[in-house]
Design an enzyme around this catalytic site. Sequence first.
Site, short mmCIF file in Angstrom:
data_model
loop_
_atom_site.label_atom_id
_atom_site.label_comp_id
_atom_site.label_asym_id
_atom_site.label_seq_id
_atom_site.Cartn_x
_atom_site.Cartn_y
_atom_site.Cartn_z
N CYS A 1 0.82 -1.22 0.00
CA CYS A 1 0.00 0.00 0.00
C CYS A 1 0.85 1.27 0.00
O CYS A 1 0.32 2.37 -0.16
CB CYS A 1 -0.97 -0.02 1.17
SG CYS A 1 -2.16 -1.35 1.00
N HIS B 1 -3.20 6.88 3.00
CA HIS B 1 -3.61 5.66 2.30
C HIS B 1 -4.96 5.21 2.85
O HIS B 1 -5.15 5.16 4.07
CB HIS B 1 -2.55 4.57 2.50
CG HIS B 1 -3.04 3.22 2.12
ND1 HIS B 1 -3.51 2.94 0.85
CD2 HIS B 1 -3.19 2.07 2.83
CE1 HIS B 1 -3.91 1.69 0.80
NE2 HIS B 1 -3.72 1.13 1.99
N ASN C 1 -10.01 -0.21 -0.30
CA ASN C 1 -8.55 -0.11 -0.33
C ASN C 1 -8.06 -0.58 -1.70
O ASN C 1 -8.09 -1.78 -1.99
CB ASN C 1 -7.95 -0.96 0.79
CG ASN C 1 -6.44 -0.93 0.81
OD1 ASN C 1 -5.80 -0.40 -0.10
ND2 ASN C 1 -5.85 -1.51 1.84
N1 COA Z 1 -18.28 -9.09 8.99
C1 COA Z 1 -18.66 -9.42 10.23
N2 COA Z 1 -17.80 -9.83 11.16
C2 COA Z 1 -16.51 -9.91 10.82
C3 COA Z 1 -16.03 -9.58 9.56
C4 COA Z 1 -16.98 -9.15 8.62
N3 COA Z 1 -16.64 -8.81 7.38
N4 COA Z 1 -14.71 -9.75 9.55
C5 COA Z 1 -14.35 -10.17 10.76
N5 COA Z 1 -15.45 -10.28 11.54
C6 COA Z 1 -15.53 -10.72 12.92
C7 COA Z 1 -14.35 -11.56 13.36
O1 COA Z 1 -14.54 -12.91 12.98
C8 COA Z 1 -14.39 -11.37 14.84
O2 COA Z 1 -15.37 -12.23 15.38
P1 COA Z 1 -15.12 -12.97 16.78
O3 COA Z 1 -14.98 -11.86 17.80
O4 COA Z 1 -16.36 -13.79 16.94
O5 COA Z 1 -13.89 -13.77 16.59
C9 COA Z 1 -14.89 -9.93 15.01
O6 COA Z 1 -15.49 -9.58 13.78
C10 COA Z 1 -13.79 -8.95 15.32
O7 COA Z 1 -12.72 -9.22 14.42
P2 COA Z 1 -11.48 -8.27 14.35
O8 COA Z 1 -10.50 -8.85 13.39
O9 COA Z 1 -11.05 -7.96 15.75
O10 COA Z 1 -12.17 -6.98 13.74
P3 COA Z 1 -11.53 -5.59 13.54
O11 COA Z 1 -12.32 -4.57 14.24
O12 COA Z 1 -10.05 -5.64 13.77
O13 COA Z 1 -11.77 -5.34 11.99
C11 COA Z 1 -10.48 -5.39 9.98
C12 COA Z 1 -11.21 -6.21 11.03
C13 COA Z 1 -9.86 -6.34 8.99
C14 COA Z 1 -11.50 -4.49 9.28
C15 COA Z 1 -9.42 -4.51 10.69
O14 COA Z 1 -8.62 -5.33 11.50
C16 COA Z 1 -8.55 -3.77 9.74
O15 COA Z 1 -8.99 -2.88 9.05
N6 COA Z 1 -7.25 -4.10 9.73
C17 COA Z 1 -6.31 -3.44 8.87
C18 COA Z 1 -6.46 -4.00 7.50
C19 COA Z 1 -5.70 -3.20 6.50
O16 COA Z 1 -5.62 -2.02 6.61
N7 COA Z 1 -5.17 -3.91 5.50
C20 COA Z 1 -4.47 -3.32 4.45
C21 COA Z 1 -3.18 -2.78 4.94
S1 COA Z 1 -2.55 -1.58 3.97
#
Ligand code: COA
Length: 333
Positions: free
Chosen positions: A116, A258, A288
């Site tokens: 990214c 980003h 993204n």
């Molecule tokens: N819909 C519903 N629930 C979801 C889900 C979705 N699309 N994706 C994950 N969950 C669930 C998980 O399974 C988890 O459930 P559990 O508590 O029963 O295990 C719960 O939501 C929380 O998951 P978590 O991973 O802690 O969520 P989060 O708040 O961290 O959000 C992301 C997940 C991926 C959106 C977040 O971590 C993120 O944006 N990370 C950075 C990603 C990024 O920027 N990537 C590119 C880098 S440049």
Amino acid sequence: MKTGIRAKISALGTYVPPKILSNFDLEKMVDTTNEWILERTGIRERHLVEKGMAASDLAVGAVRNLVERHGVDLNEVEAIVLGTVTPDMMYPSTACLVQHKLGLKNVWGFDVSAGCSGFVFALTTGAKLVESGAHKKVLVIGADVNSSMIDYSDRSTCIIFGDGAGAVLLEPAAEGEDVGLIDFVHQVEGFGGEYLCMPGGGSLNPASKETVEQNMHVVHQDGQQVFKYAVKKMAEMTERVLHKNGLTGQDVDCFIAHQANKRIIMATADRLKMPHEKVIVNIDRYGNTTAGTIPLAMMTALEEGKLKKGDTLLIASVGAGFTSGASILKWAF
Ligand code: COA
């Protein structure tokens, strides 16, 4: 070599494929909801290519848009620096394919692989080609077809990514013209590789029946690890580049981070005490797009009247690698 030349962005173009995948479409594909995606990421919809469209096609679309908007003569382009992690193929580089598709003559170029941070790293690289006096017109492109490496049954990754591209033209600022790239700070920290990667298809795990069966040709992400690192690093890099130049968040007219997650963008803006109206957010429309997000957000900033000639623009990114960067520019048009 110090030449006193500053590289300015003199033109901008973008391209996203027409097909849209909304959160409501995703509700039908995986166990998720529009509300969850909006609240956790800020994304409403993203654009995806149809089968057969590759990163070079998005890049060419962005360059054609740049030509339409600014009337640039592509025959004057001397180099192409292209950020992507979804190249058309392992080799030749997508920069070569773009050169060929655009029919450019007497040009060289290469790809920059920085996740990214692809556009931010490519912009600095292109600017150095101009600042050194080696070249007068350099195309810098960020283009990614993320949908080509997403597992659309993995709800934690398929909701985030979209496809898109942006291109800028760099050229020397005129003498006395206070515009162009002022400074940058960039870093890589490879310990983060395991948290965001596509493990299959390279020399370590060449494509085979086994790598396909083990789902190694899609994005593997530990979202929480990436999120924590991104929040910390985005703030650190932006503060570093501002401090290095005797500036604070208050001196910035426009902030483009980003577009990975709206919460990461806003956490950085708050840390810099930046009023939210100076922060560009278009993740709701595009998701993204990896190397595409910053030029796409530059276009949004222009369209919303939030970026004008002479403005101090701060750009920042964190990506797979981990890679990170922040740069200060004076906008030129
Ligand atoms: N819909 C519903 N629930 C979801 C889900 C979705 N699309 N994706 C994950 N969950 C669930 C998980 O399974 C988890 O459930 P559990 O508590 O029963 O295990 C719960 O939501 C929380 O998951 P978590 O991973 O802690 O969520 P989060 O708040 O961290 O959000 C992301 C997940 C991926 C959106 C977040 O971590 C993120 O944006 N990370 C950075 C990603 C990024 O920027 N990537 C590119 C880098 S440049």
